[in-house]
Design an enzyme around this catalytic site. Structure first.
Site, PDB file in Angstrom:
ATOM      1  N   ASP A 100       0.566  44.758  19.843  1.00  0.00           N
ATOM      2  CA  ASP A 100       0.307  43.647  20.765  1.00  0.00           C
ATOM      3  C   ASP A 100       0.337  44.079  22.225  1.00  0.00           C
ATOM      4  O   ASP A 100      -0.495  43.642  23.016  1.00  0.00           O
ATOM      5  CB  ASP A 100       1.357  42.539  20.567  1.00  0.00           C
ATOM      6  CG  ASP A 100       0.924  41.544  19.509  1.00  0.00           C
ATOM      7  OD1 ASP A 100      -0.108  41.781  18.866  1.00  0.00           O
ATOM      8  OD2 ASP A 100       1.635  40.535  19.327  1.00  0.00           O
ATOM      9  N   HIS A 142       4.815  34.578  27.194  1.00  0.00           N
ATOM     10  CA  HIS A 142       5.666  35.190  26.155  1.00  0.00           C
ATOM     11  C   HIS A 142       6.594  36.274  26.693  1.00  0.00           C
ATOM     12  O   HIS A 142       7.351  36.857  25.923  1.00  0.00           O
ATOM     13  CB  HIS A 142       4.818  35.796  25.033  1.00  0.00           C
ATOM     14  CG  HIS A 142       3.955  34.805  24.320  1.00  0.00           C
ATOM     15  ND1 HIS A 142       4.451  33.664  23.732  1.00  0.00           N
ATOM     16  CD2 HIS A 142       2.620  34.775  24.100  1.00  0.00           C
ATOM     17  CE1 HIS A 142       3.449  32.986  23.173  1.00  0.00           C
ATOM     18  NE2 HIS A 142       2.329  33.635  23.391  1.00  0.00           N
ATOM     19  N   GLY A 150       3.753  39.483  22.718  1.00  0.00           N
ATOM     20  CA  GLY A 150       2.510  38.726  22.681  1.00  0.00           C
ATOM     21  C   GLY A 150       1.599  38.932  23.876  1.00  0.00           C
ATOM     22  O   GLY A 150       1.164  37.951  24.492  1.00  0.00           O
ATOM     23  N   ASP A 178      -1.259  25.936  25.912  1.00  0.00           N
ATOM     24  CA  ASP A 178      -1.733  27.083  25.133  1.00  0.00           C
ATOM     25  C   ASP A 178      -1.507  26.780  23.638  1.00  0.00           C
ATOM     26  O   ASP A 178      -0.580  26.057  23.286  1.00  0.00           O
ATOM     27  CB  ASP A 178      -0.903  28.303  25.551  1.00  0.00           C
ATOM     28  CG  ASP A 178      -1.461  29.620  25.073  1.00  0.00           C
ATOM     29  OD1 ASP A 178      -1.946  30.378  25.918  1.00  0.00           O
ATOM     30  OD2 ASP A 178      -1.365  29.908  23.859  1.00  0.00           O
ATOM     31  N   ASP A 267      -6.851  28.581  24.066  1.00  0.00           N
ATOM     32  CA  ASP A 267      -7.053  29.142  22.732  1.00  0.00           C
ATOM     33  C   ASP A 267      -6.916  28.108  21.620  1.00  0.00           C
ATOM     34  O   ASP A 267      -6.889  28.466  20.438  1.00  0.00           O
ATOM     35  CB  ASP A 267      -6.115  30.336  22.491  1.00  0.00           C
ATOM     36  CG  ASP A 267      -4.701  30.107  22.969  1.00  0.00           C
ATOM     37  OD1 ASP A 267      -4.398  28.992  23.421  1.00  0.00           O
ATOM     38  OD2 ASP A 267      -3.888  31.043  22.889  1.00  0.00           O
ATOM     39  N   TYR A 311      -9.260  33.726  23.834  1.00  0.00           N
ATOM     40  CA  TYR A 311      -9.739  34.989  23.282  1.00  0.00           C
ATOM     41  C   TYR A 311     -11.209  34.962  22.917  1.00  0.00           C
ATOM     42  O   TYR A 311     -11.744  35.963  22.448  1.00  0.00           O
ATOM     43  CB  TYR A 311      -8.817  35.403  22.124  1.00  0.00           C
ATOM     44  CG  TYR A 311      -7.380  35.388  22.608  1.00  0.00           C
ATOM     45  CD1 TYR A 311      -6.920  36.401  23.471  1.00  0.00           C
ATOM     46  CD2 TYR A 311      -6.528  34.327  22.344  1.00  0.00           C
ATOM     47  CE1 TYR A 311      -5.641  36.346  23.998  1.00  0.00           C
ATOM     48  CE2 TYR A 311      -5.244  34.269  22.864  1.00  0.00           C
ATOM     49  CZ  TYR A 311      -4.807  35.283  23.689  1.00  0.00           C
ATOM     50  OH  TYR A 311      -3.563  35.223  24.236  1.00  0.00           O
TER      51      TYR A 311
END
Ligand code: ZN
Length: 400
Positions: A100, A142, A150, A178, A267, A311
């Site tokens: 990640d 995060h 993340g 989010d 997202d 993304y």
């Protein structure tokens, strides 16, 4: 006279931006890709929504500012990692060098710039130079005290909230839409009654980071100041907005913040490859409207917005994030065709067909059979999430 000068000089909003945001880059194929900030910036310019006078450069966050949230040993590790001087073993203790959050050159500087961008936004708004400020480079919710997680190294929003408290003595309402739980910010202020956090996200049952349960409400003095609304996979626009509008309206009314900080991960869109929600671009037109309205209602207009997840950087993020800025400057009524100039600039670089209108296609996905059940479940979880407020109201009523 002085007052007149102040008002005259106050901008509606500033857009914090630098091409140097691109230095925050894990690898060529990593899903977290800051090219989306540049794509948005370019779309806004080509849509005549962003003028150069409203763009301000980010500054770097200082080590002292970063240590208000992050462990100095972690910051040291990030610095070493960025110079290729951190052993694999040590790196893994800090969540660095993972799938990640891989290590990349100068990762400390790149991360400190994203944080500094959000601090720049704070200073513009708190010094009365702008009513609103947007840093799409930020929203790294995060990031933990001593650990990367993340795709996030430093937590710009958490550092900015500390900064708002220490420098401006402000009570902050943090709102995170989010699709992933805003865990890093929540845990940083879990025991603090002067920071209220609201996170609306896909249930952590099958999605990173797994937290954000409705029963996470804060601790000690901070009990009742953390709100979580984990919604069901395949949630669509209507239900998402119903949850968002009711939760935010009631929480703002209850908490009475001095400033609202919104994290605008996009997202939850149907096209997003990392999550399982089914919203359309319409929610991203609506989300900033309410934040804007409540900032004027409760906070003299003080509203800072940051980016976050997102993304599908070609079809979703540029249009979705453009609405935040358009809302800040009272021009959130863009419809119809996307400027040709933008399509021509980017189509060759994009692996997918770019959207040609501000709206999504009407038949983007097939009807979701469980729609009613999902809507009902989300309603129930919202009631649970707002329980401390309705409970408090009842108590006040009994006293009164
Ligand atoms: Zn996310």
């Amino acid at each position: 006279m002085a007052e007149f000068a102040r008002c005259y000089l106050m901008k509606k909003a500033v857009f914090v931006y630098s091409d140097d945001f691109q230095t925050y880059k894990f690898s060529e194929n990593h899903p977290f890709n800051q090219l989306r900030v540049k794509l948005t910036y370019d779309l806004l310019q080509k849509s005549n929504l962003l003028s150069f006078q409203d763009v301000v450069p980010p500054r770097m966050a200082t080590d002292e500012e970063l240590t208000s949230i992050h462990d100095p040993r972690y910051i040291e590790a990030v610095k070493l990692a960025g110079k290729g001087l951190l052993s694999k073993e040590k790196a893994s203790n800090y969540g660095l060098g993972t799938e990640d959050t891989p290590i990349f050159p100068n990762m400390h500087e790149a991360s400190a710039l994203l944080v500094g961008g959000t601090l720049t936004a704070v200073d513009y708004v708190m010094n009365g130079k702008a009513e609103h400020a947007l840093n799409l480079g930020g929203g790294l919710h995060h990031g933990f005290r001593g650990k990367a997680s993340g795709f996030c190294i430093y937590n710009d929003s958490a550092v900015a909230i500390k900064y708002l408290q220490e420098k401006y003595n402000a009570r902050v309402l943090y709102v995170d839409t989010d699709a992933h739980h805003g865990d890093g910010v929540q845990w940083a202020f879990y025991e603090d009654p002067d920071v209220c956090t609201l996170s609306i996200h896909e249930t952590g049952r099958y999605l990173f980071p797994g937290t954000g349960n409705v029963n996470e409400r804060g601790q000690g003095e901070g009990y009742g100041y953390s709100f979580n609304v984990p919604i069901d996979a395949f949630t669509e626009d209507e239900s998402f907005l119903e949850v968002y509008e009711q939760a935010l309206t009631e929480i703002a009314d209850f908490f009475k913040p001095d400033i609202i900080l919104t994290q605008n991960g996009v997202d939850a869109h149907y096209y997003d490859p990392l999550t399982h929600l089914s919203t359309t671009i319409n929610v991203y037109r609506e989300i900033p409207k309410l934040a804007h309205k409540l900032a004027h209602q409760h906070c003299n207009g003080r509203w800072i917005a940051v980016g976050g997840g997102g993304y599908d950087i070609w079809r979703v993020v540029p249009r979705a994030w453009s609405h935040i800025w358009a809302e800040m400057i009272d021009k959130n009524n863009v419809h119809g065709a996307i400027p040709n100039e933008w399509l021509e600039t980017w189509q060759d670089a994009s692996p997918v067909e770019l959207p040609v209108t501000w709206e999504d296609p009407t038949n983007m996905y097939k009807d979701i059979p469980r729609k009613q059940e999902i809507t009902e479940k989300n309603k129930q979880i919202l009631l649970k999430a707002l329980y401390p407020i309705s409970h408090l109201r009842k108590d006040n009523h009994n006293i009164g």
